[in-house]
Design a protein around this motif. Structure first.
Motif, short mmCIF file in Angstrom:
data_model
loop_
_atom_site.label_atom_id
_atom_site.label_comp_id
_atom_site.label_asym_id
_atom_site.label_seq_id
_atom_site.Cartn_x
_atom_site.Cartn_y
_atom_site.Cartn_z
N MET A 1 0.84 -1.17 0.00
CA MET A 1 0.00 0.00 0.00
C MET A 1 0.89 1.24 0.00
SD MET A 1 -3.16 0.89 2.53
CE MET A 1 -2.37 1.66 3.91
N SER A 2 0.56 2.22 -0.85
CA SER A 2 1.37 3.42 -0.95
C SER A 2 1.02 4.41 0.15
CB SER A 2 1.20 4.06 -2.32
OG SER A 2 -0.13 4.48 -2.48
N ASP A 3 1.99 5.26 0.46
CA ASP A 3 1.77 6.29 1.47
C ASP A 3 0.84 7.37 0.93
OD1 ASP A 3 3.52 5.06 3.25
OD2 ASP A 3 5.25 6.15 2.45
N ILE A 4 0.10 7.96 1.81
CA ILE A 4 -0.78 9.06 1.44
C ILE A 4 0.08 10.32 1.36
CG2 ILE A 4 -2.68 10.53 2.19
CD1 ILE A 4 -3.90 8.07 3.50
N ILE A 5 -0.04 11.02 0.25
CA ILE A 5 0.69 12.27 0.06
C ILE A 5 -0.30 13.41 0.23
CG2 ILE A 5 2.03 13.67 -1.56
CD1 ILE A 5 2.82 11.01 -2.94
N ILE A 6 -0.01 14.29 1.18
CA ILE A 6 -0.88 15.44 1.44
C ILE A 6 -0.41 16.61 0.59
CG2 ILE A 6 -1.69 17.08 3.18
CD1 ILE A 6 -2.79 14.23 3.48
N ILE A 7 -1.38 17.24 -0.07
CA ILE A 7 -1.13 18.39 -0.93
C ILE A 7 -1.80 19.61 -0.32
CG2 ILE A 7 -1.54 19.36 -3.24
CD1 ILE A 7 0.37 16.93 -3.20
N GLN A 8 -1.06 20.72 -0.26
CA GLN A 8 -1.61 21.98 0.21
C GLN A 8 -1.32 23.04 -0.84
OE1 GLN A 8 0.36 22.50 3.99
NE2 GLN A 8 -1.26 21.44 5.07
N GLN A 55 3.68 18.51 -8.35
CA GLN A 55 5.05 18.33 -8.87
C GLN A 55 6.04 18.23 -7.71
OE1 GLN A 55 5.52 21.77 -11.45
NE2 GLN A 55 5.63 20.43 -13.23
N ASP A 56 5.94 19.15 -6.76
CA ASP A 56 6.85 19.16 -5.61
C ASP A 56 6.77 17.86 -4.82
OD1 ASP A 56 7.62 21.73 -6.34
OD2 ASP A 56 6.40 22.71 -4.81
N ALA A 57 5.60 17.24 -4.81
CA ALA A 57 5.40 15.98 -4.08
C ALA A 57 5.83 14.77 -4.91
CB ALA A 57 3.94 15.84 -3.68
#
Length: 67
Positions: A1-8, A55-57
């Motif tokens: 399972m992949s990690d959750i990436i939080i975007i702000q 992109q940064d993530a």
């Protein structure tokens, strides 16, 4: 399972704080809704800021394609 990436991302009165998949869906939905019609500058800048955060993530590459 992949990690959750939080975007702000934010632009003036608009803000997004959520996971990368929701961010991608929001960007695609808004771009699809406007189609060939120019969206308001503030909304366009907001969507662009979300794409830059993606992109940064590492979710999107330098050409805004999904990695």
């Amino acid at each position: 399972m992949s990690d959750i990436i939080i975007i702000q991302a934010s632009e003036k009165f608009l803000s997004f704080n959520g996971d990368s998949q929701t961010a991608l869906h929001l960007v695609e939905s808004i771009r699809e809704a406007y189609g060939c019609v120019d969206m308001p500058k503030m909304l366009n800048d907001f969507i662009f800021n979300i794409e830059v955060a993606l992109q940064d993530a590492g979710v999107l590459d330098e050409h805004f394609n999904e990695v």
